[in-house]
Motif scaffolding. Sequence first.
Motif, PDB file in Angstrom:
ATOM      1  N   LEU A   1     -24.720  65.231  27.476  1.00 27.08           N
ATOM      2  CA  LEU A   1     -23.734  64.674  28.090  1.00 27.08           C
ATOM      3  C   LEU A   1     -22.919  65.785  28.241  1.00 27.08           C
ATOM      4  N   LYS A   2     -23.537  66.930  28.867  1.00 24.51           N
ATOM      5  CA  LYS A   2     -22.625  68.456  28.218  1.00 24.51           C
ATOM      6  C   LYS A   2     -22.016  68.736  29.919  1.00 24.51           C
ATOM      7  N   ARG A   3     -21.625  67.910  31.311  1.00 27.75           N
ATOM      8  CA  ARG A   3     -21.187  68.042  31.911  1.00 27.75           C
ATOM      9  C   ARG A   3     -19.379  66.757  31.932  1.00 27.75           C
TER      10      ARG A   3
ATOM     11  N   MET B   1     -20.001  71.750  22.084  1.00 28.79           N
ATOM     12  CA  MET B   1     -20.083  72.152  22.387  1.00 28.79           C
ATOM     13  C   MET B   1     -21.024  72.142  23.781  1.00 28.79           C
ATOM     14  N   PHE B   2     -21.066  72.985  25.061  1.00 29.66           N
ATOM     15  CA  PHE B   2     -21.778  72.268  26.281  1.00 29.66           C
ATOM     16  C   PHE B   2     -23.181  72.534  26.603  1.00 29.66           C
ATOM     17  N   ALA B   3     -24.185  72.089  26.574  1.00 25.06           N
ATOM     18  CA  ALA B   3     -25.711  72.746  26.751  1.00 25.06           C
ATOM     19  C   ALA B   3     -26.277  72.583  27.293  1.00 25.06           C
ATOM     20  N   ASP B   4     -26.172  74.202  27.729  1.00 24.71           N
ATOM     21  CA  ASP B   4     -26.226  74.596  28.913  1.00 24.71           C
ATOM     22  C   ASP B   4     -27.101  75.515  29.125  1.00 24.71           C
ATOM     23  N   TYR B   5     -27.709  76.700  29.963  1.00 30.59           N
ATOM     24  CA  TYR B   5     -28.370  77.727  29.504  1.00 30.59           C
ATOM     25  C   TYR B   5     -28.712  78.589  28.623  1.00 30.59           C
ATOM     26  N   ARG B   6     -27.235  78.961  28.988  1.00 26.83           N
ATOM     27  CA  ARG B   6     -26.432  80.114  28.265  1.00 26.83           C
ATOM     28  C   ARG B   6     -25.730  80.370  27.224  1.00 26.83           C
ATOM     29  N   VAL B   7     -25.344  79.706  27.020  1.00 26.47           N
ATOM     30  CA  VAL B   7     -25.296  79.348  25.058  1.00 26.47           C
ATOM     31  C   VAL B   7     -26.606  79.523  24.558  1.00 26.47           C
TER      32      VAL B   7
ATOM     33  N   GLN C   1      -6.242  82.145  32.827  1.00 25.69           N
ATOM     34  CA  GLN C   1      -6.277  83.218  33.574  1.00 25.69           C
ATOM     35  C   GLN C   1      -7.590  83.902  34.308  1.00 25.69           C
ATOM     36  N   HIS C   2      -8.829  83.071  34.180  1.00 26.68           N
ATOM     37  CA  HIS C   2      -9.847  83.499  35.231  1.00 26.68           C
ATOM     38  C   HIS C   2      -9.365  83.184  36.457  1.00 26.68           C
ATOM     39  N   GLU C   3      -9.781  84.279  37.503  1.00 30.85           N
ATOM     40  CA  GLU C   3      -8.779  84.277  38.619  1.00 30.85           C
ATOM     41  C   GLU C   3      -9.183  83.759  39.531  1.00 30.85           C
TER      42      GLU C   3
ATOM     43  N   ILE D   1     -14.990  78.034  20.824  1.00 32.02           N
ATOM     44  CA  ILE D   1     -16.379  79.011  19.845  1.00 32.02           C
ATOM     45  C   ILE D   1     -17.320  79.158  21.423  1.00 32.02           C
ATOM     46  N   ASP D   2     -17.540  77.806  22.088  1.00 32.77           N
ATOM     47  CA  ASP D   2     -18.120  77.887  23.337  1.00 32.77           C
ATOM     48  C   ASP D   2     -17.885  78.687  24.609  1.00 32.77           C
ATOM     49  N   PHE D   3     -16.869  78.325  25.043  1.00 33.37           N
ATOM     50  CA  PHE D   3     -16.183  79.180  26.197  1.00 33.37           C
ATOM     51  C   PHE D   3     -16.149  80.591  25.827  1.00 33.37           C
TER      52      PHE D   3
ATOM     53  N   LEU E   1     -20.758  68.967  40.349  1.00 34.15           N
ATOM     54  CA  LEU E   1     -21.195  69.918  40.898  1.00 34.15           C
ATOM     55  C   LEU E   1     -22.200  71.407  39.802  1.00 34.15           C
ATOM     56  N   ASN E   2     -21.303  71.415  38.467  1.00 37.90           N
ATOM     57  CA  ASN E   2     -21.654  72.384  36.885  1.00 37.90           C
ATOM     58  C   ASN E   2     -22.760  72.513  36.962  1.00 37.90           C
ATOM     59  N   PHE E   3     -24.013  72.898  37.896  1.00 34.99           N
ATOM     60  CA  PHE E   3     -25.805  72.991  37.197  1.00 34.99           C
ATOM     61  C   PHE E   3     -26.544  74.162  38.201  1.00 34.99           C
TER      62      PHE E   3
ATOM     63  N   LEU F   1     -18.471  81.981  23.498  1.00 38.18           N
ATOM     64  CA  LEU F   1     -19.874  82.988  23.952  1.00 38.18           C
ATOM     65  C   LEU F   1     -20.217  82.414  25.423  1.00 38.18           C
ATOM     66  N   TYR F   2     -20.099  81.888  26.300  1.00 37.62           N
ATOM     67  CA  TYR F   2     -20.358  82.060  27.582  1.00 37.62           C
ATOM     68  C   TYR F   2     -20.032  82.999  27.825  1.00 37.62           C
ATOM     69  N   ASP F   3     -18.681  83.247  27.653  1.00 36.94           N
ATOM     70  CA  ASP F   3     -17.965  84.688  28.501  1.00 36.94           C
ATOM     71  C   ASP F   3     -18.784  85.700  28.126  1.00 36.94           C
ATOM     72  N   THR F   4     -19.114  85.872  26.472  1.00 38.28           N
ATOM     73  CA  THR F   4     -19.564  86.765  26.050  1.00 38.28           C
ATOM     74  C   THR F   4     -21.403  87.228  26.672  1.00 38.28           C
ATOM     75  N   ILE F   5     -21.759  86.244  26.879  1.00 33.84           N
ATOM     76  CA  ILE F   5     -23.479  86.282  27.378  1.00 33.84           C
ATOM     77  C   ILE F   5     -23.544  86.829  28.704  1.00 33.84           C
ATOM     78  N   LYS F   6     -22.299  86.526  30.018  1.00 35.17           N
ATOM     79  CA  LYS F   6     -21.836  87.229  31.182  1.00 35.17           C
ATOM     80  C   LYS F   6     -21.195  88.073  31.191  1.00 35.17           C
ATOM     81  N   GLU F   7     -20.333  88.706  30.073  1.00 38.31           N
ATOM     82  CA  GLU F   7     -20.220  90.055  29.984  1.00 38.31           C
ATOM     83  C   GLU F   7     -21.779  90.878  29.302  1.00 38.31           C
TER      84      GLU F   7
ATOM     85  N   GLY G   1     -23.780  82.730  39.783  1.00 37.97           N
ATOM     86  CA  GLY G   1     -23.642  81.742  39.497  1.00 37.97           C
ATOM     87  C   GLY G   1     -22.765  80.405  38.937  1.00 37.97           C
ATOM     88  N   TYR G   2     -22.127  79.748  37.646  1.00 34.95           N
ATOM     89  CA  TYR G   2     -21.086  79.686  37.305  1.00 34.95           C
ATOM     90  C   TYR G   2     -20.331  79.293  38.682  1.00 34.95           C
ATOM     91  N   TRP G   3     -19.564  80.801  38.607  1.00 34.83           N
ATOM     92  CA  TRP G   3     -18.587  81.851  39.611  1.00 34.83           C
ATOM     93  C   TRP G   3     -19.500  81.339  41.318  1.00 34.83           C
TER      94      TRP G   3
HETATM   95  N1  LIG Z   1     -21.562  76.145  27.364  1.00 38.26           N
HETATM   96  C1  LIG Z   1     -21.131  76.230  28.529  1.00 38.26           C
HETATM   97  N2  LIG Z   1     -21.750  76.716  29.788  1.00 38.26           N
HETATM   98  C2  LIG Z   1     -21.306  76.523  31.597  1.00 38.26           C
HETATM   99  C3  LIG Z   1     -19.498  78.051  30.244  1.00 38.26           C
HETATM  100  C4  LIG Z   1     -19.553  78.036  31.911  1.00 38.26           C
HETATM  101  C5  LIG Z   1     -18.195  78.182  32.877  1.00 38.26           C
HETATM  102  N3  LIG Z   1     -17.308  77.817  31.521  1.00 38.26           N
HETATM  103  C6  LIG Z   1     -15.446  78.533  32.007  1.00 38.26           C
HETATM  104  C7  LIG Z   1     -14.511  77.747  31.356  1.00 38.26           C
HETATM  105  C8  LIG Z   1     -13.717  78.720  30.556  1.00 38.26           C
HETATM  106  C9  LIG Z   1     -14.921  79.836  29.868  1.00 38.26           C
HETATM  107  O1  LIG Z   1     -13.965  80.550  29.783  1.00 38.26           O
HETATM  108  C10 LIG Z   1     -16.130  80.249  31.387  1.00 38.26           C
HETATM  109  O2  LIG Z   1     -15.368  81.038  32.085  1.00 38.26           O
HETATM  110  C11 LIG Z   1     -20.308  77.230  32.855  1.00 38.26           C
HETATM  111  N4  LIG Z   1     -21.627  76.978  32.116  1.00 38.26           N
HETATM  112  C12 LIG Z   1     -22.019  76.369  32.450  1.00 38.26           C
HETATM  113  O3  LIG Z   1     -23.543  77.823  32.224  1.00 38.26           O
HETATM  114  C13 LIG Z   1     -24.754  77.420  33.578  1.00 38.26           C
HETATM  115  C14 LIG Z   1     -23.845  78.804  34.708  1.00 38.26           C
HETATM  116  O4  LIG Z   1     -24.656  79.847  34.156  1.00 38.26           O
HETATM  117  P1  LIG Z   1     -24.282  81.852  35.040  1.00 38.26           P
HETATM  118  O5  LIG Z   1     -25.318  80.780  35.767  1.00 38.26           O
HETATM  119  O6  LIG Z   1     -25.583  81.964  33.816  1.00 38.26           O
HETATM  120  O7  LIG Z   1     -22.813  81.054  35.797  1.00 38.26           O
HETATM  121  C15 LIG Z   1     -24.777  76.369  34.037  1.00 38.26           C
HETATM  122  O8  LIG Z   1     -24.931  75.192  33.308  1.00 38.26           O
HETATM  123  C16 LIG Z   1     -22.554  75.628  34.143  1.00 38.26           C
HETATM  124  O9  LIG Z   1     -22.700  74.534  33.654  1.00 38.26           O
HETATM  125  C17 LIG Z   1     -18.614  77.631  29.407  1.00 38.26           C
HETATM  126  O10 LIG Z   1     -18.036  78.645  29.350  1.00 38.26           O
HETATM  127  N5  LIG Z   1     -19.847  77.024  28.374  1.00 38.26           N
END
Ligand SMILES: Nc1nc2c(c(CN[C@H]3C=C[C@H](O)[C@@H]3O)cn2[C@@H]2O[C@H](COP(=O)(O)O)[C@@H](O)[C@H]2O)c(=O)[nH]1
Length: 366
Positions: free
Chosen positions: A236-238, A266-272, A76-78, A337-339, A98-100, A341-347, A123-125
């Motif tokens: 193994l986040k990506r 959960m994906f250990a990034d810098y947002r969650v 549903q994301h645009e 849960i992770d998805f 390339l998601n980093f 939390l990520y969308d919530t911190i982005k809001e 950011g990711y988008w």
């Molecule tokens: N743990 C976790 N990390 C996530 C995502 C996503 C996007 N996932 C989409 C797919 C389904 C969800 O509903 C999201 O819409 C990106 N990232 C990571 O965050 C960082 C980018 O941050 P910022 O620069 O602020 O956008 C970067 O390390 C990126 O790899 C996630 O979902 N979970």
Amino acid sequence: MSDDEADPELLALLRQHLLGKPTLNTEPETRVLEDAEYVCDNSIDVALDMRSCKNAAATIYAKMQEKEYSPSTWSQHELHPKAKDESTVAFIFTMDLLNFSFWSEKPDAERFAISYRDKRWTGYWSLVAALQRALDEGIPITDSHFWQDEEECTLDVLRQVFKSTTDEEIPLLEERLVCLREAGTVLYQKYECSPVNLIKAAKGSAARLVNLLADDFACFRDEHKFETRRKPIRILKRAQILVADVWAAFEGKGYGEFRDIDKITMFADYRVPQILNTMGCIAYSPPLDFTIRDKKEIRSGSSREIQMRACSIWCVELIRREIKKAHPEAEVNAILIDFFLYDTIKEIEAAGKESVPHHRTRSIWY
Ligand SMILES: Nc1nc2c(c(CN[C@H]3C=C[C@H](O)[C@@H]3O)cn2[C@@H]2O[C@H](COP(=O)(O)O)[C@@H](O)[C@H]2O)c(=O)[nH]1
């Protein structure tokens, strides 16, 4: 897997045929969750707060229900691809290669950003927008043959793909080209140039697909030495978010069908970690807390960084267990849960209401 370790699946088969013994459980495991718990039990700069985790579990579950969070939320994301076919597999593979590391120290108006469909993406988008724009412009950015072609896929072409609306370039551009080249070579050598063949090699197991990515592609091998432990800690986040994105994009069917999808963490990034800290679920030692609040860089692979990433993985696992304890029927896993939390911190970020910064580590791992 290091050379001196036999393949557990092969051992199981030998045991069955040579010794006539029942096969051990040969279902693959990623070891990420057990490594996360180990680090958490041996952390001094990061700690979990169980009371906050219990409260967070109730809040998260209620809001996920309210928003009807499910795998279909992904499409549903645009900007996310909608086609349930090989083109989406290729898109997700490219995207999660390339998601980093999109974060910037520049003011918002000056930070790296992509203009696409009359909107400004950061950011990711910005990554997703750049890939979509490249495809619209006829650049075969999701084709592994292109990644291997050093005449066609040059640093300048990649610079064009990630052309910013500002003077700031995408971070780690050269490293991103190396990732594409390496992945193109491995796909050529082992998977007939197709990420779909990689998914087929996983034989319906999410854990096996994560392990194939980590074993075959150096740029997915997100594992690090921690203190005195002999074996590296596997995060193994990506690799994991790639499997999760495929599962969500195909809504658990076709290429997205994995019988053990709940083994993904959960994906250990810098947002969650940022939102878990904001909710009080993970707490930092004063020196680490000051470093984060002062927006000072934290070295990739340092003990504190590994503690933050691993404790976040274990924290989301405890939240997941709390939700399942209260709602046994809930169809909730660490991915959703992770998805959420990520969308919530982005809001929260978009509303300008971040109370603590995310941590600053520059690496190709997240
Ligand atoms: N743990 C976790 N990390 C996530 C995502 C996503 C996007 N996932 C989409 C797919 C389904 C969800 O509903 C999201 O819409 C990106 N990232 C990571 O965050 C960082 C980018 O941050 P910022 O620069 O602020 O956008 C970067 O390390 C990126 O790899 C996630 O979902 N979970």
